[in-house]
Design an enzyme around this catalytic site. Structure first.
Site, short mmCIF file in Angstrom:
data_model
loop_
_atom_site.label_atom_id
_atom_site.label_comp_id
_atom_site.label_asym_id
_atom_site.label_seq_id
_atom_site.Cartn_x
_atom_site.Cartn_y
_atom_site.Cartn_z
N LYS A 13 0.84 -1.21 0.00
CA LYS A 13 0.00 0.00 0.00
C LYS A 13 0.87 1.26 0.00
O LYS A 13 0.63 2.19 -0.75
CB LYS A 13 -0.91 0.02 1.24
CG LYS A 13 -1.83 -1.19 1.35
CD LYS A 13 -2.70 -1.15 2.60
CE LYS A 13 -1.96 -1.24 3.91
NZ LYS A 13 -1.31 -2.55 4.17
N ARG A 88 -9.09 0.36 8.57
CA ARG A 88 -8.65 -1.01 8.85
C ARG A 88 -9.71 -1.77 9.65
O ARG A 88 -9.50 -2.96 9.93
CB ARG A 88 -7.36 -0.98 9.66
CG ARG A 88 -6.10 -1.12 8.79
CD ARG A 88 -4.90 -0.93 9.71
NE ARG A 88 -3.73 -1.65 9.29
CZ ARG A 88 -2.71 -1.09 8.62
NH1 ARG A 88 -2.78 0.14 8.21
NH2 ARG A 88 -1.65 -1.80 8.33
N ARG A 127 12.07 -6.26 4.91
CA ARG A 127 11.98 -4.82 5.18
C ARG A 127 12.64 -4.51 6.53
O ARG A 127 13.38 -3.55 6.65
CB ARG A 127 10.51 -4.38 5.20
CG ARG A 127 10.35 -2.88 5.43
CD ARG A 127 8.91 -2.43 5.27
NE ARG A 127 8.05 -2.95 6.34
CZ ARG A 127 6.75 -2.69 6.43
NH1 ARG A 127 6.17 -1.95 5.50
NH2 ARG A 127 6.05 -3.18 7.42
N ARG A 129 11.51 -3.48 9.57
CA ARG A 129 11.13 -2.39 10.47
C ARG A 129 11.01 -2.97 11.88
O ARG A 129 10.97 -4.19 12.05
CB ARG A 129 9.77 -1.85 10.00
CG ARG A 129 9.64 -0.37 10.04
CD ARG A 129 8.44 0.13 9.27
NE ARG A 129 7.18 -0.49 9.65
CZ ARG A 129 6.07 -0.37 8.95
NH1 ARG A 129 6.05 0.35 7.84
NH2 ARG A 129 4.97 -0.96 9.34
N ARG A 140 -0.05 -9.71 12.98
CA ARG A 140 -0.68 -8.68 12.14
C ARG A 140 -1.54 -9.31 11.05
O ARG A 140 -2.59 -8.77 10.69
CB ARG A 140 0.41 -7.79 11.52
CG ARG A 140 0.99 -6.83 12.54
CD ARG A 140 2.33 -6.30 12.14
NE ARG A 140 2.27 -5.44 10.98
CZ ARG A 140 3.33 -5.06 10.27
NH1 ARG A 140 4.54 -5.49 10.61
NH2 ARG A 140 3.19 -4.28 9.24
P1 B4P Z 1 4.84 -1.53 1.96
O1 B4P Z 1 4.45 -0.79 0.74
O2 B4P Z 1 5.66 -0.78 3.00
O3 B4P Z 1 3.59 -2.22 2.71
P2 B4P Z 1 2.32 -1.60 3.45
O4 B4P Z 1 1.17 -2.40 2.91
O5 B4P Z 1 2.24 -0.12 3.32
O6 B4P Z 1 2.72 -1.93 4.99
P3 B4P Z 1 2.06 -2.05 6.41
O7 B4P Z 1 0.61 -2.41 6.29
O8 B4P Z 1 2.98 -3.01 7.12
O9 B4P Z 1 2.26 -0.71 7.19
P4 B4P Z 1 1.40 0.42 7.92
O10 B4P Z 1 2.35 1.51 8.05
O11 B4P Z 1 0.12 0.71 7.18
O12 B4P Z 1 5.62 -2.81 1.48
C1 B4P Z 1 6.21 -3.72 2.38
C2 B4P Z 1 7.55 -4.20 1.86
O13 B4P Z 1 7.36 -4.94 0.65
C3 B4P Z 1 8.51 -3.05 1.51
O14 B4P Z 1 9.80 -3.40 1.91
C4 B4P Z 1 8.42 -2.95 -0.02
O15 B4P Z 1 9.61 -2.47 -0.60
C5 B4P Z 1 8.15 -4.40 -0.40
N1 B4P Z 1 7.35 -4.52 -1.63
C6 B4P Z 1 6.29 -3.73 -2.00
N2 B4P Z 1 5.81 -4.14 -3.19
C7 B4P Z 1 6.55 -5.23 -3.56
C8 B4P Z 1 6.54 -6.11 -4.69
N3 B4P Z 1 5.65 -5.97 -5.68
N4 B4P Z 1 7.43 -7.13 -4.71
C9 B4P Z 1 8.34 -7.30 -3.72
N5 B4P Z 1 8.42 -6.50 -2.63
C10 B4P Z 1 7.53 -5.48 -2.55
O16 B4P Z 1 0.98 -0.15 9.37
C11 B4P Z 1 1.87 -0.32 10.46
C12 B4P Z 1 1.13 -0.44 11.79
O17 B4P Z 1 0.51 0.83 12.13
C13 B4P Z 1 -0.04 -1.45 11.86
O18 B4P Z 1 0.40 -2.77 12.14
C14 B4P Z 1 -0.90 -0.85 13.02
O19 B4P Z 1 -0.37 -1.18 14.29
C15 B4P Z 1 -0.73 0.65 12.83
N6 B4P Z 1 -1.84 1.23 12.02
C16 B4P Z 1 -1.71 1.82 10.78
N7 B4P Z 1 -2.91 2.23 10.32
C17 B4P Z 1 -3.82 1.90 11.28
C18 B4P Z 1 -5.24 2.03 11.36
N8 B4P Z 1 -5.96 2.59 10.37
N9 B4P Z 1 -5.87 1.58 12.47
C19 B4P Z 1 -5.17 1.03 13.50
N10 B4P Z 1 -3.81 0.85 13.47
C20 B4P Z 1 -3.14 1.28 12.36
#
Ligand code: B4P
Length: 193
Positions: A13, A88, A127, A129, A140
């Site tokens: 995302k 979410r 990644r 983190r 998660r």
């Molecule tokens: P990202 O692009 O970073 O993935 P994401 O879906 O944005 O991540 P996530 O859901 O973990 O994070 P968020 O900050 O929302 O890609 C992940 C990895 O994959 C990267 O290293 C990228 O380079 C790689 N990648 C991407 N595309 C690829 C492909 N095609 N092929 C290979 N590799 C690929 O959430 C973090 C935390 O914040 C949650 O767990 C929760 O605790 C909290 N949170 C956030 N929003 C919330 C909400 N609305 N309500 C409650 N808690 C919330």
């Protein structure tokens, strides 16, 4: 355009949201980034959020809803936005509907990035983190299945959902996302690729 990016943790995302922001010239609004900023600033909200995030749990609905309410009423979001990681949960989706009704800004599209569980574990371990340990990732994924996956039906019933395979080359996935959101209405200025 007003777009939601849905998907499991690590489905891309954030990655695709960045590209959409550059192409569509509208802000990407990530609740994960907003929460990590609060953690980095060591605010009271940030300290509370960190406990949930490190455990692979969701931060309380009222906290993220409050953050989104504040962010979407800023002037740069008036011409559209990409929501990345919000909503979410069902209460977050309902609160968003109410907020957008109040602002007179209906959603255009909800894009779900589909990626299987094992690919997600592989990506997030790479990644690295602070919330990307294997135990936390699996937690998660369970939280995602219980609370976020039901939103697919919520948006399908409203005729807004597009499903995009999220595995493979990132540029190819981006083109699929662009196809899924369809042509921008003429009031939006879409930057060339
Ligand atoms: P990202 O692009 O970073 O993935 P994401 O879906 O944005 O991540 P996530 O859901 O973990 O994070 P968020 O900050 O929302 O890609 C992940 C990895 O994959 C990267 O290293 C990228 O380079 C790689 N990648 C991407 N595309 C690829 C492909 N095609 N092929 C290979 N590799 C690929 O959430 C973090 C935390 O914040 C949650 O767990 C929760 O605790 C909290 N949170 C956030 N929003 C919330 C909400 N609305 N309500 C409650 N808690 C919330």
């Amino acid at each position: 355009m007003r777009i939601i990016l849905l998907g499991a943790p690590g489905s891309g995302k954030g990655t695709q949201g960045q590209r959409l922001m550059a192409r569509l010239n509208i802000p990407q609004i990530s609740t994960g980034d907003l929460l990590r900023a609060a953690v980095a600033e060591d605010t009271a909200l940030g300290r509370k959020a960190k406990v949930a995030m490190d455990a692979g749990q969701l931060v309380a609905d009222e906290v993220v809803i409050g953050m989104i309410d504040e962010r979407l009423t800023q002037s740069d979001a008036g011409d559209g936005f990409i929501l990345d990681g919000f909503p979410r949960t069902q209460p977050q989706a309902v609160a968003l509907d109410e907020l957008l009704r109040r602002l007179g800004q209906p959603l255009d599209r909800v894009v779900n990035l589909e990626v299987g569980g094992e690919e997600i574990v592989k990506r997030l371990l790479a990644r690295g983190r602070s919330d990307d340990s294997e135990t936390t990732i699996r937690e998660r994924l369970e939280v995602y299945t219980a609370h976020t996956k039901p939103l697919l039906d919520y948006y399908r019933e409203r005729g807004l959902l597009a499903i995009v395979p999220g595995v493979g080359d990132m540029d190819a996935i981006f083109e699929r996302v662009m196809t899924a959101i369809g042509p921008a209405p003429s009031r939006y200025h879409v930057l060339p690729a």
